[in-house]
Design a protein around this motif. Sequence first.
Motif, PDB file in Angstrom:
ATOM      1  N   SER A  57       0.851  -1.188   0.000  1.00  0.00           N
ATOM      2  CA  SER A  57       0.000   0.000   0.000  1.00  0.00           C
ATOM      3  C   SER A  57       0.885   1.237   0.000  1.00  0.00           C
ATOM      4  CB  SER A  57      -0.882   0.043   1.248  1.00  0.00           C
ATOM      5  OG  SER A  57      -1.756  -1.061   1.279  1.00  0.00           O
ATOM      6  N   LEU A  58       0.352   2.310  -0.556  1.00  0.00           N
ATOM      7  CA  LEU A  58       1.041   3.594  -0.575  1.00  0.00           C
ATOM      8  C   LEU A  58       0.285   4.571   0.306  1.00  0.00           C
ATOM      9  CD1 LEU A  58       1.661   3.921  -4.425  1.00  0.00           C
ATOM     10  CD2 LEU A  58       3.236   3.026  -2.706  1.00  0.00           C
ATOM     11  N   ASP A  59       1.021   5.494   0.927  1.00  0.00           N
ATOM     12  CA  ASP A  59       0.335   6.516   1.701  1.00  0.00           C
ATOM     13  C   ASP A  59      -0.201   7.599   0.771  1.00  0.00           C
ATOM     14  OD1 ASP A  59       2.477   8.260   1.138  1.00  0.00           O
ATOM     15  OD2 ASP A  59       2.913   8.679   3.241  1.00  0.00           O
ATOM     16  N   PHE A  60      -0.807   8.612   1.342  1.00  0.00           N
ATOM     17  CA  PHE A  60      -1.444   9.688   0.580  1.00  0.00           C
ATOM     18  C   PHE A  60      -0.451  10.386  -0.350  1.00  0.00           C
ATOM     19  CE2 PHE A  60      -3.208  13.989   0.128  1.00  0.00           C
ATOM     20  CZ  PHE A  60      -4.498  13.683  -0.286  1.00  0.00           C
ATOM     21  N   ASP A  61       0.823  10.427   0.047  1.00  0.00           N
ATOM     22  CA  ASP A  61       1.864  11.083  -0.750  1.00  0.00           C
ATOM     23  C   ASP A  61       2.567  10.134  -1.718  1.00  0.00           C
ATOM     24  OD1 ASP A  61       1.393  13.550   0.483  1.00  0.00           O
ATOM     25  OD2 ASP A  61       2.800  13.086   2.114  1.00  0.00           O
ATOM     26  N   GLY A  62       2.122   8.891  -1.805  1.00  0.00           N
ATOM     27  CA  GLY A  62       2.730   7.929  -2.721  1.00  0.00           C
ATOM     28  C   GLY A  62       3.925   7.192  -2.154  1.00  0.00           C
ATOM     29  N   GLN A  63       4.175   7.304  -0.861  1.00  0.00           N
ATOM     30  CA  GLN A  63       5.283   6.631  -0.197  1.00  0.00           C
ATOM     31  C   GLN A  63       4.867   5.215   0.181  1.00  0.00           C
ATOM     32  OE1 GLN A  63       6.980   8.930   3.030  1.00  0.00           O
ATOM     33  NE2 GLN A  63       7.571   7.095   4.125  1.00  0.00           N
ATOM     34  N   LYS A  64       5.766   4.245  -0.040  1.00  0.00           N
ATOM     35  CA  LYS A  64       5.485   2.867   0.337  1.00  0.00           C
ATOM     36  C   LYS A  64       5.332   2.763   1.852  1.00  0.00           C
ATOM     37  CE  LYS A  64       7.562   0.615  -3.602  1.00  0.00           C
ATOM     38  NZ  LYS A  64       8.539  -0.349  -4.101  1.00  0.00           N
ATOM     39  N   ASP A  69       6.013   1.544  10.370  1.00  0.00           N
ATOM     40  CA  ASP A  69       5.787   2.955  10.063  1.00  0.00           C
ATOM     41  C   ASP A  69       4.758   3.522  11.020  1.00  0.00           C
ATOM     42  OD1 ASP A  69       7.584   3.289   7.970  1.00  0.00           O
ATOM     43  OD2 ASP A  69       6.105   2.856   6.415  1.00  0.00           O
ATOM     44  N   ILE A  70       4.802   4.815  11.204  1.00  0.00           N
ATOM     45  CA  ILE A  70       3.808   5.520  11.998  1.00  0.00           C
ATOM     46  C   ILE A  70       3.190   6.577  11.110  1.00  0.00           C
ATOM     47  CG2 ILE A  70       3.388   6.999  13.994  1.00  0.00           C
ATOM     48  CD1 ILE A  70       5.810   5.641  15.321  1.00  0.00           C
ATOM     49  N   GLY A  71       1.868   6.627  11.111  1.00  0.00           N
ATOM     50  CA  GLY A  71       1.183   7.597  10.271  1.00  0.00           C
ATOM     51  C   GLY A  71       0.030   8.244  10.988  1.00  0.00           C
ATOM     52  N   GLY A  72      -0.426   9.328  10.399  1.00  0.00           N
ATOM     53  CA  GLY A  72      -1.628  10.004  10.859  1.00  0.00           C
ATOM     54  C   GLY A  72      -2.645   9.961   9.739  1.00  0.00           C
ATOM     55  N   ILE A  73      -3.901  10.053  10.087  1.00  0.00           N
ATOM     56  CA  ILE A  73      -4.961  10.033   9.091  1.00  0.00           C
ATOM     57  C   ILE A  73      -5.312  11.467   8.710  1.00  0.00           C
ATOM     58  CG2 ILE A  73      -7.336   9.351   8.601  1.00  0.00           C
ATOM     59  CD1 ILE A  73      -5.479   6.981   8.923  1.00  0.00           C
ATOM     60  N   TYR A  86      -1.038   6.200  14.237  1.00  0.00           N
ATOM     61  CA  TYR A  86      -1.211   4.766  14.078  1.00  0.00           C
ATOM     62  C   TYR A  86       0.105   4.111  13.700  1.00  0.00           C
ATOM     63  CZ  TYR A  86      -6.188   5.814  13.893  1.00  0.00           C
ATOM     64  OH  TYR A  86      -7.452   6.243  14.191  1.00  0.00           O
ATOM     65  N   GLU A  87       0.385   2.961  14.309  1.00  0.00           N
ATOM     66  CA  GLU A  87       1.527   2.146  13.912  1.00  0.00           C
ATOM     67  C   GLU A  87       1.035   1.116  12.907  1.00  0.00           C
ATOM     68  OE1 GLU A  87       4.528  -1.239  15.730  1.00  0.00           O
ATOM     69  OE2 GLU A  87       3.504   0.110  17.104  1.00  0.00           O
ATOM     70  N   LEU A 110      -8.919   0.025   4.143  1.00  0.00           N
ATOM     71  CA  LEU A 110     -10.131   0.789   4.392  1.00  0.00           C
ATOM     72  C   LEU A 110      -9.885   2.290   4.335  1.00  0.00           C
ATOM     73  CD1 LEU A 110     -11.773  -1.268   7.274  1.00  0.00           C
ATOM     74  CD2 LEU A 110     -12.246  -1.352   4.823  1.00  0.00           C
ATOM     75  N   VAL A 111      -8.618   2.696   4.247  1.00  0.00           N
ATOM     76  CA  VAL A 111      -8.303   4.114   4.131  1.00  0.00           C
ATOM     77  C   VAL A 111      -8.793   4.589   2.772  1.00  0.00           C
ATOM     78  CG1 VAL A 111      -6.461   5.831   4.068  1.00  0.00           C
ATOM     79  CG2 VAL A 111      -6.327   3.909   5.652  1.00  0.00           C
ATOM     80  N   ASP A 112      -9.670   5.588   2.785  1.00  0.00           N
ATOM     81  CA  ASP A 112     -10.320   6.025   1.547  1.00  0.00           C
ATOM     82  C   ASP A 112      -9.665   7.281   1.002  1.00  0.00           C
ATOM     83  OD1 ASP A 112     -11.984   6.584  -0.524  1.00  0.00           O
ATOM     84  OD2 ASP A 112     -13.818   6.637   0.656  1.00  0.00           O
ATOM     85  N   VAL A 113      -8.605   7.092   0.208  1.00  0.00           N
ATOM     86  CA  VAL A 113      -7.870   8.219  -0.365  1.00  0.00           C
ATOM     87  C   VAL A 113      -8.744   8.992  -1.345  1.00  0.00           C
ATOM     88  CG1 VAL A 113      -5.850   8.861  -1.743  1.00  0.00           C
ATOM     89  CG2 VAL A 113      -5.678   7.057  -0.034  1.00  0.00           C
ATOM     90  N   SER A 114      -9.637   8.315  -2.031  1.00  0.00           N
ATOM     91  CA  SER A 114     -10.446   8.987  -3.052  1.00  0.00           C
ATOM     92  C   SER A 114     -11.391  10.029  -2.472  1.00  0.00           C
ATOM     93  CB  SER A 114     -11.240   7.958  -3.869  1.00  0.00           C
ATOM     94  OG  SER A 114     -12.175   7.309  -3.036  1.00  0.00           O
ATOM     95  N   ASN A 115     -11.717   9.936  -1.205  1.00  0.00           N
ATOM     96  CA  ASN A 115     -12.595  10.925  -0.576  1.00  0.00           C
ATOM     97  C   ASN A 115     -11.821  11.957   0.237  1.00  0.00           C
ATOM     98  OD1 ASN A 115     -14.974   9.911  -1.582  1.00  0.00           O
ATOM     99  ND2 ASN A 115     -15.207   8.456   0.100  1.00  0.00           N
ATOM    100  N   GLY A 116     -10.525  12.082  -0.038  1.00  0.00           N
ATOM    101  CA  GLY A 116      -9.720  13.068   0.663  1.00  0.00           C
ATOM    102  C   GLY A 116      -9.161  12.585   1.983  1.00  0.00           C
ATOM    103  N   LEU A 117      -9.426  11.336   2.318  1.00  0.00           N
ATOM    104  CA  LEU A 117      -8.872  10.760   3.541  1.00  0.00           C
ATOM    105  C   LEU A 117      -7.695   9.886   3.164  1.00  0.00           C
ATOM    106  CD1 LEU A 117     -12.160   9.600   5.259  1.00  0.00           C
ATOM    107  CD2 LEU A 117     -10.875  11.690   5.721  1.00  0.00           C
ATOM    108  N   GLY A 118      -6.724   9.779   4.013  1.00  0.00           N
ATOM    109  CA  GLY A 118      -5.617   8.892   3.718  1.00  0.00           C
ATOM    110  C   GLY A 118      -4.594   8.880   4.824  1.00  0.00           C
ATOM    111  N   LEU A 119      -3.778   7.878   4.802  1.00  0.00           N
ATOM    112  CA  LEU A 119      -2.700   7.736   5.764  1.00  0.00           C
ATOM    113  C   LEU A 119      -1.479   8.478   5.249  1.00  0.00           C
ATOM    114  CD1 LEU A 119      -1.642   6.213   8.332  1.00  0.00           C
ATOM    115  CD2 LEU A 119      -0.851   4.458   6.750  1.00  0.00           C
ATOM    116  N   VAL A 120      -0.846   9.263   6.103  1.00  0.00           N
ATOM    117  CA  VAL A 120       0.401   9.935   5.771  1.00  0.00           C
ATOM    118  C   VAL A 120       1.464   9.431   6.733  1.00  0.00           C
ATOM    119  CG1 VAL A 120       1.626  12.135   5.644  1.00  0.00           C
ATOM    120  CG2 VAL A 120      -0.743  11.995   4.884  1.00  0.00           C
TER     121      VAL A 120
END
Length: 139
Positions: A57-64, A69-73, A86-87, A110-120
């Motif tokens: 999976s890729l994060d909102f910025d296209g990073q593997k 990893d630790i991210g924010g939604i 989130y870890e 379940l992270v819905d990037v298409s609706n403006g939500l995503g893991l960074v």
Amino acid sequence: MQREILFRGKRIDNGEWIYGDLFRDKDGNTYIQYWTENKEYRSYEVDPETVGQYTNSLDFDGQKIFEGDIGGILIDPDRNMDIVHYEVAFDTGEQGFLLYNGVYKCAIDLVDVSNGLGLVIIGNIYDNPELLEVMENDK
């Protein structure tokens, strides 16, 4: 779509992150090995505690996204994040990679990037342990 199998780990000799195939020798040493663009084979011993698998999976910025990893939604396009970090972890009970903060967990897909939500991805548990303190405070 074929799943990419990729691992990362921190080299024992210099602490640099490297990416490739995971290998353990008969003595229990852990290595990441890969081919360079010049078709040269490289293999480096890594700290087994830092090894994480690519989640495919890729994060909102296209990073593997890797285990550890630790991210924010993201909650809006202005890049405001929720207060919970989130870890990324593998959960054998769920048979997949999950986002986990000690209290809540959710599947990465379940992270819905298409609706403006995503893991960074904002760090990882090895280089940024202070982010774990934030996670503990979120409980």
